[in-house]
Design an enzyme around this catalytic site. Structure first.
Site, PDB file in Angstrom:
ATOM      1  N   LYS A 107      -0.013   3.755  -2.638  1.00 33.89           N
ATOM      2  CA  LYS A 107      -1.023   4.808  -2.536  1.00 33.89           C
ATOM      3  C   LYS A 107      -0.403   6.201  -2.417  1.00 33.89           C
ATOM      4  O   LYS A 107      -1.107   7.209  -2.564  1.00 33.89           O
ATOM      5  CB  LYS A 107      -1.942   4.539  -1.349  1.00 33.89           C
ATOM      6  CG  LYS A 107      -2.799   3.278  -1.490  1.00 33.89           C
ATOM      7  CD  LYS A 107      -3.768   3.138  -0.328  1.00 33.89           C
ATOM      8  CE  LYS A 107      -4.673   1.924  -0.490  1.00 33.89           C
ATOM      9  NZ  LYS A 107      -4.029   0.663  -0.074  1.00 33.89           N
ATOM     10  N   SER A 159       0.791  -1.230   0.000  1.00 29.94           N
ATOM     11  CA  SER A 159       0.000   0.000   0.000  1.00 29.94           C
ATOM     12  C   SER A 159       0.822   1.279   0.000  1.00 29.94           C
ATOM     13  O   SER A 159       0.248   2.373  -0.068  1.00 29.94           O
ATOM     14  CB  SER A 159      -0.948   0.020   1.197  1.00 29.94           C
ATOM     15  OG  SER A 159      -2.051  -0.834   0.967  1.00 29.94           O
ATOM     16  N   SER A 219      -5.768   3.575   4.645  1.00 25.03           N
ATOM     17  CA  SER A 219      -5.197   2.728   3.600  1.00 25.03           C
ATOM     18  C   SER A 219      -6.308   2.020   2.821  1.00 25.03           C
ATOM     19  O   SER A 219      -6.234   0.825   2.530  1.00 25.03           O
ATOM     20  CB  SER A 219      -4.230   1.697   4.189  1.00 25.03           C
ATOM     21  OG  SER A 219      -3.402   1.150   3.180  1.00 25.03           O
ATOM     22  N   LYS A 266       3.594   6.605   4.864  1.00 17.75           N
ATOM     23  CA  LYS A 266       2.608   5.569   4.551  1.00 17.75           C
ATOM     24  C   LYS A 266       3.132   4.166   4.841  1.00 17.75           C
ATOM     25  O   LYS A 266       4.278   3.846   4.564  1.00 17.75           O
ATOM     26  CB  LYS A 266       2.229   5.655   3.064  1.00 17.75           C
ATOM     27  CG  LYS A 266       1.118   4.691   2.631  1.00 17.75           C
ATOM     28  CD  LYS A 266      -0.225   5.120   3.153  1.00 17.75           C
ATOM     29  CE  LYS A 266      -1.320   4.110   2.817  1.00 17.75           C
ATOM     30  NZ  LYS A 266      -1.238   2.875   3.627  1.00 17.75           N
TER      31      LYS A 266
END
Length: 378
Positions: free
Chosen positions: A63, A60, A115, A222
């Protein structure tokens, strides 16, 4: 022989005393990550690297690119109606439902907090029309950033054939994204209230990045996880004017990895006055009382750099300048560069004034030179 031994003992004692006052370089930390990079975005220097150029799944942390494209699109305030296709995606979710309406920026904010794969899919379909077209946008932007070994397939980071990056490339992405104020503000927040336009409600999302609580200097970014990728983390931190980006891929102990790497990195940084050694220069003057005018830096420029960083000084000045020249007048600038990256540009100004050279010719001489220039040349 006895004298030689005595001299050697004195020399060894002096050496040990000298070493005791020299600054010790921090030892490279042991990290659990299979791949890791510690990157200085100001200078472009890699301060630590472990398998940092090997292509791996990044889960993720993908992202980051999806959110960056949303914030850069110029459509942040546009309302987005969520469709069934947008939410028909597996994995983590920010709880979007078909028929919900919220702005593009709100989706990006909620996605980065929770997320949410549904948020990533919504952004992709809204901006790209379909997943493949949005992936093309992602890869085009990656090429602009210099992510040479990265290929995006999904907007969320779900495992897909050919979807991968390197720790180094993700560090470049993290640094680029953190330059975007809306992005940096979002990922640096521990929790966000996201407004839905329809139905009217506010949803609170918690940031999955625990490093924001564990490390006081952390400013984002992140987390990510899939079984194939393992635990992935891109983070940023700032201290005393220095900024660092850290990336770990497949790291069982990522929180501690990042803390150790940041401490190692900040120990390598030191403040430096870039303009301290600037030597005054000069520019030729045409038609003035002096043939040249000295110039110097208008102000002091400083940066926090890693030790032994080689700073290049580049002067940008005209070949000549016409009088009059006023003291303090900006004549050019000096650029300070490390590893091809510009740290600062400082104006160069005239140190003194240079008036126009007075014309002492008589009226007859001026008349003669105007109408009989061949005689004046003699």
């Amino acid at each position: 022989m006895r004298l030689l031994k005595r001299l050697m003992a004195v020399g060894l004692t002096a050496l040990l005393a000298l070493l005791s006052v020299l600054p010790a370089s921090a030892a490279e930390p042991e990290v659990s990550a299979y791949a890791a990079v510690l990157y200085d975005p100001h200078s472009g220097a890699v301060l630590y690297e472990k398998n940092g150029y090997e292509v791996l799944p990044m889960a993720s942390t993908t992202k980051i690119m999806t959110a960056l494209l949303a914030f850069e699109s110029g459509r942040s305030a546009e309302p987005v109606e969520i469709t069934q296709e947008m939410v028909a995606v597996e994995g983590s979710s920010m709880g979007l439902k078909a028929g919900d309406v919220l702005t593009l920026s709100s989706i990006a904010e909620g996605m980065m907090m929770a997320s949410g794969n549904d948020g990533a899919n919504a952004i992709a379909l809204f901006l790209g029309g379909d997943a493949e077209s949005f992936a093309a946008l992602m890869n085009d932007r990656a090429a602009e950033i210099g992510m040479e070994q990265t290929h995006f397939v999904t907007p969320s980071g779900l495992d897909a054939e050919g979807h991968g990056s390197t720790a180094y490339d993700m560090a470049l992405l993290g640094a680029e994204a953190m330059r975007r104020p809306e992005f940096a503000e979002t990922v640096g927040t521990e929790a966000l209230q996201v407004e839905f336009l329809s139905p009217e409600k506010t949803v609170r999302y918690e940031n999955h990045n625990r490093l924001l609580q564990l490390y006081a200097d952390c400013t984002g970014i992140k987390t990510g996880f899939t079984k194939k990728a393992g635990r992935c983390l891109v983070s940023a931190a700032e201290r005393d004017g220095a900024a660092l980006v850290c990336v770990t891929l497949n790291a069982p102990d990522d929180w501690n990895d990042h803390i150790a790497l940041f401490e190692y990195g900040f120990a390598q940084m030191e403040p430096r006055v870039l303009t301290a050694d600037f030597a005054p220069c000069a520019v030729p003057v045409v038609g003035g009382t002096a043939q040249v005018v000295p110039c110097t830096v208008q102000l002091e420029a400083a940066a926090s750099l890693y030790r032994n960083a080689a700073v290049t000084e580049e002067l940008y000045l005209p070949r000549f300048i016409y009088a009059p020249v006023a003291a303090g007048e900006v004549l050019g600038f000096v650029r300070y560069v490390v590893n091809g990256k510009t740290l600062a540009e400082v104006p160069l100004t005239a140190v003194v004034s240079v008036p126009v050279q007075p014309d002492t010719r008589s009226d007859f001489q001026k008349w003669a030179e105007r109408y009989f220039p061949h005689l004046a040349e003699r």
